[in-house]
Scaffold this active site. Structure first.
Site, PDB file in Angstrom:
ATOM      1  N   HIS A  11       0.841  -1.199   0.000  1.00 48.56           N
ATOM      2  CA  HIS A  11       0.000   0.000   0.000  1.00 48.56           C
ATOM      3  C   HIS A  11       0.873   1.245   0.000  1.00 48.56           C
ATOM      4  O   HIS A  11       1.703   1.425   0.889  1.00 48.56           O
ATOM      5  CB  HIS A  11      -0.877  -0.016   1.252  1.00 48.56           C
ATOM      6  CG  HIS A  11      -1.865   1.096   1.312  1.00 48.56           C
ATOM      7  ND1 HIS A  11      -2.083   1.835   2.445  1.00 48.56           N
ATOM      8  CD2 HIS A  11      -2.716   1.614   0.368  1.00 48.56           C
ATOM      9  CE1 HIS A  11      -3.024   2.729   2.227  1.00 48.56           C
ATOM     10  NE2 HIS A  11      -3.430   2.629   0.970  1.00 48.56           N
ATOM     11  N   GLU A  38       0.725  -0.701  -4.791  1.00 48.45           N
ATOM     12  CA  GLU A  38      -0.254   0.345  -5.127  1.00 48.45           C
ATOM     13  C   GLU A  38       0.378   1.679  -4.799  1.00 48.45           C
ATOM     14  O   GLU A  38       1.131   1.800  -3.820  1.00 48.45           O
ATOM     15  CB  GLU A  38      -1.517   0.130  -4.281  1.00 48.45           C
ATOM     16  CG  GLU A  38      -2.641   1.133  -4.522  1.00 48.45           C
ATOM     17  CD  GLU A  38      -2.692   2.280  -3.527  1.00 48.45           C
ATOM     18  OE1 GLU A  38      -3.653   3.042  -3.582  1.00 48.45           O
ATOM     19  OE2 GLU A  38      -1.748   2.434  -2.708  1.00 48.45           O
ATOM     20  N   ASP A  40      -0.522   6.253  -5.269  1.00 43.68           N
ATOM     21  CA  ASP A  40      -1.522   7.266  -5.619  1.00 43.68           C
ATOM     22  C   ASP A  40      -0.903   8.280  -6.565  1.00 43.68           C
ATOM     23  O   ASP A  40       0.197   8.782  -6.316  1.00 43.68           O
ATOM     24  CB  ASP A  40      -1.995   7.996  -4.357  1.00 43.68           C
ATOM     25  CG  ASP A  40      -2.477   7.035  -3.291  1.00 43.68           C
ATOM     26  OD1 ASP A  40      -3.525   6.416  -3.505  1.00 43.68           O
ATOM     27  OD2 ASP A  40      -1.781   6.893  -2.272  1.00 43.68           O
ATOM     28  N   HIS A  53      -0.604  11.180  -1.978  1.00 48.60           N
ATOM     29  CA  HIS A  53      -1.956  10.801  -1.558  1.00 48.60           C
ATOM     30  C   HIS A  53      -2.837  12.019  -1.294  1.00 48.60           C
ATOM     31  O   HIS A  53      -3.937  12.133  -1.836  1.00 48.60           O
ATOM     32  CB  HIS A  53      -1.883   9.940  -0.291  1.00 48.60           C
ATOM     33  CG  HIS A  53      -3.210   9.484   0.201  1.00 48.60           C
ATOM     34  ND1 HIS A  53      -4.022  10.260   1.010  1.00 48.60           N
ATOM     35  CD2 HIS A  53      -3.890   8.330  -0.013  1.00 48.60           C
ATOM     36  CE1 HIS A  53      -5.136   9.613   1.275  1.00 48.60           C
ATOM     37  NE2 HIS A  53      -5.091   8.428   0.674  1.00 48.60           N
ATOM     38  N   GLU A 113      -3.396   4.133  -8.537  1.00 45.29           N
ATOM     39  CA  GLU A 113      -4.664   4.723  -8.097  1.00 45.29           C
ATOM     40  C   GLU A 113      -4.675   6.181  -8.526  1.00 45.29           C
ATOM     41  O   GLU A 113      -3.835   6.976  -8.094  1.00 45.29           O
ATOM     42  CB  GLU A 113      -4.864   4.628  -6.582  1.00 45.29           C
ATOM     43  CG  GLU A 113      -6.238   5.192  -6.220  1.00 45.29           C
ATOM     44  CD  GLU A 113      -6.489   5.407  -4.742  1.00 45.29           C
ATOM     45  OE1 GLU A 113      -5.818   4.796  -3.894  1.00 45.29           O
ATOM     46  OE2 GLU A 113      -7.386   6.224  -4.452  1.00 45.29           O
TER      47      GLU A 113
HETATM   48  O1  G3P Z   1      -6.127   1.649  -3.488  1.00 46.06           O
HETATM   49  C1  G3P Z   1      -6.381   1.243  -2.179  1.00 46.06           C
HETATM   50  C2  G3P Z   1      -6.231   2.359  -1.193  1.00 46.06           C
HETATM   51  O2  G3P Z   1      -5.027   3.021  -1.431  1.00 46.06           O
HETATM   52  C3  G3P Z   1      -7.359   3.337  -1.257  1.00 46.06           C
HETATM   53  O3  G3P Z   1      -7.349   4.249  -0.220  1.00 46.06           O
HETATM   54  O4  G3P Z   1      -6.936   6.449   0.716  1.00 46.06           O
HETATM   55  O5  G3P Z   1      -5.210   4.705   0.910  1.00 46.06           O
HETATM   56  O6  G3P Z   1      -5.655   5.765  -1.261  1.00 46.06           O
HETATM   57  P1  G3P Z   1      -6.233   5.340   0.035  1.00 46.06           P
HETATM   58 MG    MG Z   2      -4.359   4.648  -2.607  1.00 44.07          MG
END
Ligand code: G3P
Ligand code: MG
Length: 249
Positions: A11, A38, A40, A53, A113
């Site tokens: 993450h 993953e 952002d 993020h 993402e």
């Molecule tokens: O993509 C999964 C997760 O990253 C979504 O929530 O807020 O951590 O980007 P967030």
């Molecule tokens: Mg995310």
């Protein structure tokens, strides 16, 4: 086409061990044996795609202010690692191109993402996909492109129809089935704390792989896999791996 999903996906890189959405995090993920992460992606004020993020710099850098108000050159002056720990001081905000190049070099698959700043959804999706497509190499596994923003996923379907889409869900929307047919996702990326048994049954009924975020407890991970989750997005893969019988090297 969706490439094979590993059980564990880091993450924001590996957020428990390295500053999120940084090259240091990607290197850490690789050294921890992860096969996929993953992160952002959003746009700077001058429309460069970066990893970040939040809409503001405040939490994850030594700067303050809105990302959308600052150029890439201004953002590159900020320290994106020192807040996490002194060993990461000097880490910079990576561009999407830099992050993809490193993942490609290390052989790590990516879940991009798309995380637009408020009011910039379609433009962010188009630009992020343009940058990603320009830097993609034919021998890399296709990225999983996800977003909470359905406009971003619709743009993704239009611009890069062959790249698999992950439909990010916090709660199950009322117009759920309509959205499924518009987005045509390859995966459902489901928040762990926001589903009921009937939600889960509906998710399973789609026969799409269910990716659950953000799971940081081994027993919970085991239960989710036993219930049919295909993959788990985690801040701390080393916590989950033993419960799942996975050896991370
Ligand atoms: O993509 C999964 C997760 O990253 C979504 O929530 O807020 O951590 O980007 P967030
Ligand atoms: Mg995310």
């Amino acid at each position: 086409m969706l490439p094979p999903l590993p059980r564990l996906i880091g993450h924001r890189g590996v957020a428990a061990h390295a500053p999120e959405n940084t090259l240091a995090g990607i290197r850490w993920a690789h050294s921890a044996g992860l096969k996929m992460i993953e992160f952002d992606a959003k746009l700077t004020g001058d429309d460069e795609a970066i990893l970040m993020h939040d809409d503001t710099l405040d939490r994850t850098t030594d700067g303050r202010g809105k990302v959308r108000d600052l150029s890439l050159a201004e953002l590159k002056k900020r320290d994106a690692g020192g807040w996490f720990g002194p060993g990461f001081a000097g880490e910079r905000i990576p561009t999407l191109a830099e992050a993809l190049a490193l993942c490609g070099e290390l052989g790590i698959a990516v879940n991009i993402e798309i995380k637009p700043c408020r009011g910039r959804a379609k433009h962010t999706a188009a630009r992020v996909l343009q940058v990603a497509a320009e830097h993609w190499r034919p021998n890399w596994p296709l990225p999983l492109v996800s977003s909470f923003d359905t406009d971003c996923l619709i743009v993704a379907r239009e611009k890069m129809p062959n790249w698999p889409r992950g439909f990010l869900l916090e709660t199950r929307p009322i117009d759920w089935h309509d959205l499924l047919s518009v987005i045509q996702p390859a995966t459902l990326n489901v928040g762990d704390t926001h589903w009921s048994a009937s939600d889960w049954a509906d998710y399973r009924a789609t026969h799409l792989p269910i990716v659950v975020y953000t799971v940081n407890d081994g027993d919970r991970a085991r239960r989710l896999i036993d219930q049919g989750a295909a993959a788990l997005i985690t801040d701390d893969p080393a916590l989950l791996a033993p419960a799942l019988g996975i050896r991370l090297s």
